[in-house]
Motif scaffolding. Sequence first.
Motif, PDB file in Angstrom:
ATOM      1  N   UNK A 117       0.820  -1.216   0.000  1.00  0.00           N
ATOM      2  CA  UNK A 117       0.000   0.000   0.000  1.00  0.00           C
ATOM      3  C   UNK A 117       0.851   1.262   0.000  1.00  0.00           C
ATOM      4  N   UNK A 118       1.896   1.273   0.818  1.00  0.00           N
ATOM      5  CA  UNK A 118       2.627   2.527   1.038  1.00  0.00           C
ATOM      6  C   UNK A 118       3.875   2.715   0.179  1.00  0.00           C
ATOM      7  N   UNK A 119       4.426   1.634  -0.350  1.00  0.00           N
ATOM      8  CA  UNK A 119       5.666   1.771  -1.124  1.00  0.00           C
ATOM      9  C   UNK A 119       5.551   2.811  -2.252  1.00  0.00           C
ATOM     10  N   UNK A 125      13.613  10.241  -1.348  1.00  0.00           N
ATOM     11  CA  UNK A 125      14.654  10.507  -0.353  1.00  0.00           C
ATOM     12  C   UNK A 125      14.540   9.626   0.889  1.00  0.00           C
ATOM     13  N   UNK A 126      13.522   8.747   0.918  1.00  0.00           N
ATOM     14  CA  UNK A 126      13.358   7.812   2.029  1.00  0.00           C
ATOM     15  C   UNK A 126      13.965   6.469   1.629  1.00  0.00           C
ATOM     16  N   UNK A 127      14.928   5.973   2.418  1.00  0.00           N
ATOM     17  CA  UNK A 127      15.664   4.778   2.013  1.00  0.00           C
ATOM     18  C   UNK A 127      15.586   3.602   2.997  1.00  0.00           C
ATOM     19  N   UNK A 128      15.344   3.839   4.248  1.00  0.00           N
ATOM     20  CA  UNK A 128      15.417   2.775   5.245  1.00  0.00           C
ATOM     21  C   UNK A 128      14.245   1.808   5.201  1.00  0.00           C
ATOM     22  N   UNK A 129      14.516   0.518   5.432  1.00  0.00           N
ATOM     23  CA  UNK A 129      13.486  -0.524   5.535  1.00  0.00           C
ATOM     24  C   UNK A 129      12.636  -0.620   4.269  1.00  0.00           C
ATOM     25  N   UNK A 130      13.251  -0.397   3.111  1.00  0.00           N
ATOM     26  CA  UNK A 130      12.509  -0.495   1.856  1.00  0.00           C
ATOM     27  C   UNK A 130      13.221  -1.455   0.913  1.00  0.00           C
ATOM     28  N   UNK A 131      12.437  -2.331   0.284  1.00  0.00           N
ATOM     29  CA  UNK A 131      13.023  -3.325  -0.614  1.00  0.00           C
ATOM     30  C   UNK A 131      13.731  -2.637  -1.780  1.00  0.00           C
ATOM     31  N   UNK A 132      14.919  -3.104  -2.088  1.00  0.00           N
ATOM     32  CA  UNK A 132      15.675  -2.547  -3.202  1.00  0.00           C
ATOM     33  C   UNK A 132      16.418  -1.278  -2.873  1.00  0.00           C
ATOM     34  N   UNK A 133      16.385  -0.869  -1.602  1.00  0.00           N
ATOM     35  CA  UNK A 133      17.104   0.337  -1.185  1.00  0.00           C
ATOM     36  C   UNK A 133      18.022  -0.005  -0.019  1.00  0.00           C
ATOM     37  N   UNK A 134      19.134   0.713   0.071  1.00  0.00           N
ATOM     38  CA  UNK A 134      20.083   0.427   1.143  1.00  0.00           C
ATOM     39  C   UNK A 134      20.811   1.685   1.577  1.00  0.00           C
ATOM     40  N   UNK A 135      21.702   1.519   2.541  1.00  0.00           N
ATOM     41  CA  UNK A 135      22.446   2.656   3.097  1.00  0.00           C
ATOM     42  C   UNK A 135      23.312   3.335   2.042  1.00  0.00           C
ATOM     43  N   UNK A 136      23.922   2.553   1.169  1.00  0.00           N
ATOM     44  CA  UNK A 136      24.796   3.139   0.150  1.00  0.00           C
ATOM     45  C   UNK A 136      24.024   4.045  -0.806  1.00  0.00           C
ATOM     46  N   UNK A 137      22.794   3.671  -1.124  1.00  0.00           N
ATOM     47  CA  UNK A 137      21.970   4.515  -1.973  1.00  0.00           C
ATOM     48  C   UNK A 137      21.609   5.817  -1.258  1.00  0.00           C
ATOM     49  N   UNK A 138      21.369   5.711   0.046  1.00  0.00           N
ATOM     50  CA  UNK A 138      21.090   6.915   0.832  1.00  0.00           C
ATOM     51  C   UNK A 138      22.302   7.840   0.855  1.00  0.00           C
ATOM     52  N   UNK A 219       7.109   2.489  11.225  1.00  0.00           N
ATOM     53  CA  UNK A 219       8.004   3.622  11.470  1.00  0.00           C
ATOM     54  C   UNK A 219       8.096   4.490  10.224  1.00  0.00           C
ATOM     55  N   UNK A 220       8.187   3.858   9.066  1.00  0.00           N
ATOM     56  CA  UNK A 220       8.251   4.615   7.811  1.00  0.00           C
ATOM     57  C   UNK A 220       6.952   5.366   7.531  1.00  0.00           C
ATOM     58  N   UNK A 247      16.469  10.508   4.279  1.00  0.00           N
ATOM     59  CA  UNK A 247      16.137   9.829   5.534  1.00  0.00           C
ATOM     60  C   UNK A 247      16.392   8.332   5.385  1.00  0.00           C
ATOM     61  N   UNK A 248      17.044   7.776   6.395  1.00  0.00           N
ATOM     62  CA  UNK A 248      17.200   6.328   6.493  1.00  0.00           C
ATOM     63  C   UNK A 248      16.642   5.933   7.857  1.00  0.00           C
ATOM     64  N   UNK A 249      15.417   5.355   7.858  1.00  0.00           N
ATOM     65  CA  UNK A 249      14.691   5.099   9.109  1.00  0.00           C
ATOM     66  C   UNK A 249      14.527   6.440   9.830  1.00  0.00           C
ATOM     67  N   UNK A 250      14.995   6.563  11.072  1.00  0.00           N
ATOM     68  CA  UNK A 250      14.855   7.840  11.780  1.00  0.00           C
ATOM     69  C   UNK A 250      16.136   8.667  11.736  1.00  0.00           C
ATOM     70  N   UNK A 251      17.108   8.239  10.936  1.00  0.00           N
ATOM     71  CA  UNK A 251      18.357   8.988  10.753  1.00  0.00           C
ATOM     72  C   UNK A 251      18.151   9.943   9.579  1.00  0.00           C
ATOM     73  N   UNK A 252      18.091  11.249   9.863  1.00  0.00           N
ATOM     74  CA  UNK A 252      17.688  12.218   8.851  1.00  0.00           C
ATOM     75  C   UNK A 252      18.656  13.399   8.763  1.00  0.00           C
ATOM     76  N   UNK A 253      18.925  13.834   7.520  1.00  0.00           N
ATOM     77  CA  UNK A 253      19.774  15.001   7.265  1.00  0.00           C
ATOM     78  C   UNK A 253      19.026  15.931   6.313  1.00  0.00           C
TER      79      UNK A 253
END
Length: 423
Positions: A117-119, A125-138, A219-220, A247-253
């Motif tokens: 529903x939400x994907x 700019x939201x990357x955390x806990x999402x399929x196909x996305x990771x820290x390096x992409x963030x 959380x997302x 944003x990666x989970x609750x880590x945001x810049x």
Amino acid sequence: MLTGMERIKQLVEESPERKLQTIMHLVNETTLKEVHGRQEKGKAAGVDKVSKTEYAKNLDENIGNLIERMKTFGYRPQPVRRTYIEKEGSDKLRPLGIPAYEDRLVQGVISEILEIIYEPKFYEFSHGFREGRNCHQAVKYLDDKLMGKTSWVVDADIKGFFDNVDHDWMMKFLEHEIADINLLRYIKRFLKAGIMEADGYAETDRGVPQGGLCSPIMANVYLHYVIDMWFDKRVTKECFGECSMVRYADDTVFCFQYEKDAKAFYAKLKERLAKFGLELSEEKSKIIKFGRFAGKEAGKFDFVGFTFVCGKSRNGKFLVKCRTSEKKLKVKRAKASKWIKENMHTPIKEMISKLNLKLRGHYNYYGLSHNIAQMRGFYRYVKYMLYKILKKRSQKDKMNWGKFDKILEFDPLLKPKITVHLW
């Protein structure tokens, strides 16, 4: 023929504004068994003390009984068993919630539904806990913004985010997209199930337990409404210059072209978070001068385990450098040292083989452009600690650097290399 999950995905794609109804039927024998099959063996059990192996002994009967209870609303999630694990880089302990086995299965299916529903609604700019996305992409996304017109950065840290999610607001956010009362009822039951600790049961009026299968997607969803949509629809319109966020989970810049926009936003962010039961950590949050125009006043900040600093290329052009954060590096060294000491009597060949697996994991994560010096430092540290422990265990102190180098000729430690390029 489309499966139930595929049909929901199709409906979301065809009518993104449509509220979804009658989707609780997707929690069925097929989907529950699929989630069961994905569970890892040997994982810690919840308050029910039931493991995957135990539950599988009468799988059809157990699943059938669970579905029957869900249909009559006789199924109630059990309290989450709370345990504590060491928090990296800190003397504090991090709470971890372990659901009962049946709750884990139901949460797993509900999590899949929410992701479908939400994907499509989540921002780039939201990357955390999402399929196909990771820290390096963030990191790459942030690097691109910092290389642009960014001159000021707001490094925002939300104090105890997972422990302070407001349940009423959480349900209101979910109701924006979901009209299935039964699904919403069970999600609320999970939120209100409570916590079981060593000293007894405690009710939960806020928070989502880290460890629950629904917690990442919820959380997302929460931060999508609290921060992401607000930033996109309000903040970007009110700023005089360019602005962006990652944003990666609750880590945001947050990135800004002008100082006045950054300062005004910082004050508004505190108000915005307070409205939804959250608080900005004043100690960890800051406004930093950063970017190609920052000069000697440029600061630095951490994001997903990396420290971002302003630098220059060999031909003098501005670039952003990402290095392993000192906090993370300290933790990684401590873990490596502890593991080597605990395995001092393991055969050398086996010991080096296992160490190489750990080194490969470290390089795969921290192997960003311009971070080779930090990785070489970590390699040298591991090598030295290995030498110390082999020297300690050798009889009559026969181990020396010459013999140690001979060992590494036949069973070398994995050397660092760049694995992720930002350009």
